[in-house]
Design a protein around this motif. Sequence first.
Motif, PDB file in Angstrom:
ATOM      1  N   LEU A   1       0.879  -1.010   0.054  1.00  0.00           N
ATOM      2  CA  LEU A   1      -0.007  -0.125  -0.032  1.00  0.00           C
ATOM      3  C   LEU A   1       1.034   1.126  -0.033  1.00  0.00           C
ATOM      4  O   LEU A   1       0.843   2.365  -0.743  1.00  0.00           O
ATOM      5  N   LEU A   2       2.093   1.383   0.735  1.00  0.00           N
ATOM      6  CA  LEU A   2       2.883   2.429   1.072  1.00  0.00           C
ATOM      7  C   LEU A   2       3.402   2.578  -0.422  1.00  0.00           C
ATOM      8  O   LEU A   2       3.817   3.766  -0.854  1.00  0.00           O
ATOM      9  N   ALA A   3       4.026   1.452  -1.060  1.00  0.00           N
ATOM     10  CA  ALA A   3       4.770   1.538  -2.418  1.00  0.00           C
ATOM     11  C   ALA A   3       3.864   2.133  -3.445  1.00  0.00           C
ATOM     12  O   ALA A   3       4.367   2.775  -4.333  1.00  0.00           O
ATOM     13  N   ALA A   4       2.525   1.826  -3.467  1.00  0.00           N
ATOM     14  CA  ALA A   4       1.546   2.645  -4.417  1.00  0.00           C
ATOM     15  C   ALA A   4       1.637   3.941  -4.381  1.00  0.00           C
ATOM     16  O   ALA A   4       1.503   4.802  -5.153  1.00  0.00           O
ATOM     17  N   LEU A   5       1.684   4.801  -3.066  1.00  0.00           N
ATOM     18  CA  LEU A   5       1.774   5.933  -2.865  1.00  0.00           C
ATOM     19  C   LEU A   5       3.269   6.395  -3.455  1.00  0.00           C
ATOM     20  O   LEU A   5       3.132   7.604  -3.979  1.00  0.00           O
ATOM     21  N   GLU A   6       3.965   5.742  -3.141  1.00  0.00           N
ATOM     22  CA  GLU A   6       5.379   6.183  -3.743  1.00  0.00           C
ATOM     23  C   GLU A   6       5.573   6.120  -5.140  1.00  0.00           C
ATOM     24  O   GLU A   6       6.229   7.199  -5.866  1.00  0.00           O
TER      25      GLU A   6
ATOM     26  N   ILE B   1      -5.781   1.404  -1.397  1.00  0.00           N
ATOM     27  CA  ILE B   1      -6.696   0.684  -0.713  1.00  0.00           C
ATOM     28  C   ILE B   1      -6.632  -0.843  -0.928  1.00  0.00           C
ATOM     29  O   ILE B   1      -6.382  -1.163  -2.014  1.00  0.00           O
ATOM     30  N   ALA B   2      -6.946  -1.836   0.211  1.00  0.00           N
ATOM     31  CA  ALA B   2      -6.858  -3.196  -0.084  1.00  0.00           C
ATOM     32  C   ALA B   2      -8.494  -3.639  -0.767  1.00  0.00           C
ATOM     33  O   ALA B   2      -9.276  -2.962  -0.128  1.00  0.00           O
TER      34      ALA B   2
ATOM     35  N   TYR C   1      -9.493  -0.607   4.823  1.00  0.00           N
ATOM     36  CA  TYR C   1      -8.125  -0.588   4.972  1.00  0.00           C
ATOM     37  C   TYR C   1      -7.326   0.385   3.903  1.00  0.00           C
ATOM     38  O   TYR C   1      -7.458   0.098   2.699  1.00  0.00           O
ATOM     39  N   ILE C   2      -6.750   1.236   4.336  1.00  0.00           N
ATOM     40  CA  ILE C   2      -6.449   2.355   3.276  1.00  0.00           C
ATOM     41  C   ILE C   2      -5.017   3.086   3.846  1.00  0.00           C
ATOM     42  O   ILE C   2      -4.642   3.014   5.054  1.00  0.00           O
ATOM     43  N   ALA C   3      -4.115   3.566   2.773  1.00  0.00           N
ATOM     44  CA  ALA C   3      -3.064   4.288   3.068  1.00  0.00           C
ATOM     45  C   ALA C   3      -3.475   5.637   2.182  1.00  0.00           C
ATOM     46  O   ALA C   3      -3.509   5.472   0.864  1.00  0.00           O
ATOM     47  N   ILE C   4      -3.107   6.618   2.887  1.00  0.00           N
ATOM     48  CA  ILE C   4      -3.384   7.961   2.263  1.00  0.00           C
ATOM     49  C   ILE C   4      -2.623   9.127   2.389  1.00  0.00           C
ATOM     50  O   ILE C   4      -2.166   9.283   3.504  1.00  0.00           O
ATOM     51  N   LYS C   5      -2.201   9.681   1.429  1.00  0.00           N
ATOM     52  CA  LYS C   5      -1.174  10.894   1.565  1.00  0.00           C
ATOM     53  C   LYS C   5      -1.889  11.763   2.498  1.00  0.00           C
ATOM     54  O   LYS C   5      -3.163  12.058   2.331  1.00  0.00           O
ATOM     55  N   ARG C   6      -1.185  12.585   3.450  1.00  0.00           N
ATOM     56  CA  ARG C   6      -1.782  13.502   4.268  1.00  0.00           C
ATOM     57  C   ARG C   6      -2.487  14.673   3.332  1.00  0.00           C
ATOM     58  O   ARG C   6      -3.572  15.157   3.537  1.00  0.00           O
TER      59      ARG C   6
ATOM     60  N   LEU D   1      -8.651  12.418  -7.518  1.00  0.00           N
ATOM     61  CA  LEU D   1      -7.567  11.739  -6.722  1.00  0.00           C
ATOM     62  C   LEU D   1      -7.108  10.337  -7.322  1.00  0.00           C
ATOM     63  O   LEU D   1      -8.240   9.650  -7.690  1.00  0.00           O
ATOM     64  N   ARG D   2      -6.050  10.015  -7.364  1.00  0.00           N
ATOM     65  CA  ARG D   2      -5.548   8.662  -8.015  1.00  0.00           C
ATOM     66  C   ARG D   2      -5.797   7.668  -6.874  1.00  0.00           C
ATOM     67  O   ARG D   2      -5.088   7.710  -5.941  1.00  0.00           O
ATOM     68  N   VAL D   3      -6.558   6.735  -7.101  1.00  0.00           N
ATOM     69  CA  VAL D   3      -6.610   5.676  -6.097  1.00  0.00           C
ATOM     70  C   VAL D   3      -6.195   4.279  -6.689  1.00  0.00           C
ATOM     71  O   VAL D   3      -6.612   3.852  -7.990  1.00  0.00           O
ATOM     72  N   ALA D   4      -5.522   3.757  -6.085  1.00  0.00           N
ATOM     73  CA  ALA D   4      -4.790   2.244  -6.271  1.00  0.00           C
ATOM     74  C   ALA D   4      -5.575   1.242  -5.443  1.00  0.00           C
ATOM     75  O   ALA D   4      -5.840   1.239  -4.444  1.00  0.00           O
ATOM     76  N   GLU D   5      -5.794  -0.026  -6.175  1.00  0.00           N
ATOM     77  CA  GLU D   5      -6.498  -0.975  -5.358  1.00  0.00           C
ATOM     78  C   GLU D   5      -5.275  -2.251  -5.387  1.00  0.00           C
ATOM     79  O   GLU D   5      -4.974  -2.478  -6.485  1.00  0.00           O
ATOM     80  N   LEU D   6      -5.167  -3.011  -4.143  1.00  0.00           N
ATOM     81  CA  LEU D   6      -4.228  -3.970  -4.215  1.00  0.00           C
ATOM     82  C   LEU D   6      -4.874  -5.113  -3.766  1.00  0.00           C
ATOM     83  O   LEU D   6      -5.958  -5.074  -2.579  1.00  0.00           O
ATOM     84  N   PRO D   7      -4.855  -6.442  -4.250  1.00  0.00           N
ATOM     85  CA  PRO D   7      -5.613  -7.602  -3.870  1.00  0.00           C
ATOM     86  C   PRO D   7      -5.311  -8.077  -2.556  1.00  0.00           C
ATOM     87  O   PRO D   7      -4.257  -7.840  -1.877  1.00  0.00           O
ATOM     88  N   TYR D   8      -6.278  -8.407  -1.714  1.00  0.00           N
ATOM     89  CA  TYR D   8      -5.925  -9.419  -0.555  1.00  0.00           C
ATOM     90  C   TYR D   8      -6.917 -10.269  -0.186  1.00  0.00           C
ATOM     91  O   TYR D   8      -8.066 -10.052  -0.885  1.00  0.00           O
ATOM     92  N   VAL D   9      -6.585 -11.222   0.787  1.00  0.00           N
ATOM     93  CA  VAL D   9      -8.108 -12.182   1.160  1.00  0.00           C
ATOM     94  C   VAL D   9      -8.285 -11.653   2.519  1.00  0.00           C
ATOM     95  O   VAL D   9      -7.591 -11.798   3.380  1.00  0.00           O
ATOM     96  N   TYR D  10      -9.578 -11.560   2.652  1.00  0.00           N
ATOM     97  CA  TYR D  10     -10.113 -11.244   3.938  1.00  0.00           C
ATOM     98  C   TYR D  10     -10.510 -12.726   4.694  1.00  0.00           C
ATOM     99  O   TYR D  10     -11.049 -13.583   4.157  1.00  0.00           O
ATOM    100  N   MET D  11      -9.846 -13.100   5.731  1.00  0.00           N
ATOM    101  CA  MET D  11      -9.890 -14.204   6.367  1.00  0.00           C
ATOM    102  C   MET D  11     -10.878 -14.134   7.480  1.00  0.00           C
ATOM    103  O   MET D  11     -11.049 -15.223   8.051  1.00  0.00           O
ATOM    104  N   GLY D  12     -11.330 -13.041   7.943  1.00  0.00           N
ATOM    105  CA  GLY D  12     -12.298 -13.015   9.187  1.00  0.00           C
ATOM    106  C   GLY D  12     -11.338 -12.879  10.582  1.00  0.00           C
ATOM    107  O   GLY D  12     -10.086 -13.135  10.303  1.00  0.00           O
TER     108      GLY D  12
END
Length: 254
Positions: free
Chosen positions: A109-114, A121-122, A163-168, A205-216
């Motif tokens: 997530l942080l790499a996407a901001l870079e 977001i996940a 679940y998000i990382a966002i620049k201030r 704003l540019r929004v990236a989505e990265l895959p993840y597995v929601y496990m509960g």
Amino acid sequence: MPKATRRKLVSVILPTYNERENIGPLIRAILKHAPEDVEVIVVDDDSPDGTWRVVEGLRRELPNVRLLRRVGRRGLATAIEEGVRLARGDVLVWMDCDFSHPPELLPKLLAALEKGYDVAIASRFVRGGRQEYTFLRDLTSRAFNALARLLLGREVTDYTSGYIAIKRSAYEEVPVKPLVERLGYLHQYGEYFIYMLYRALRKGLRVAELPYVYMGRKKGRTKTAPNLLALLRVGLVYILAIIIMRLKHALRKL
């Protein structure tokens, strides 16, 4: 000599209520996967199970862990708002505290901001993502997000990720806030996240989505939808929120 680039501080905000069993392992996992320049801010709603006491103990060992214990105040979105006000970071992150949001995804997530994105977001619904739900919950979640994409914009697949990382700088354009001030109860659910993403798209704003597995969750009891009735109630709130968003947008066009 070239001027050294200042390393960015990352603030990870963890809103908690009765997460005593999860919070310690989660903080350690975040610190393992996060960059060195990170602070973890736990915003606890005076949990009866003493979650805040666990965090107080960790603070003696981990100086980059901070605690805000809220007495007499409750709610996910308001906890995030207060956490952001305390945060010192150039990048803001928040996530669920039950391990349904994997800490190991944080570096991506942080790499996407870079790479130039404003928001990362996940997502359970992009290629490579999925959710380990019961059939009914999986169907409900997919149906709701399909409706959200239809009415709010197809650029995002998971409007209820959380679940998000966002620049201030981006957050200051689309801060967490209630959709309708007088309907404060909406602010207790994930409506705030849908509304924030919708405004981010509207502002370009540019929004990236990265895959993840929601496990509960690993331990403890879910607070969002512990039974079918609660699940339906949350779904109705989300649908109401989408309708209000569309109406507000339509009225601004008139």
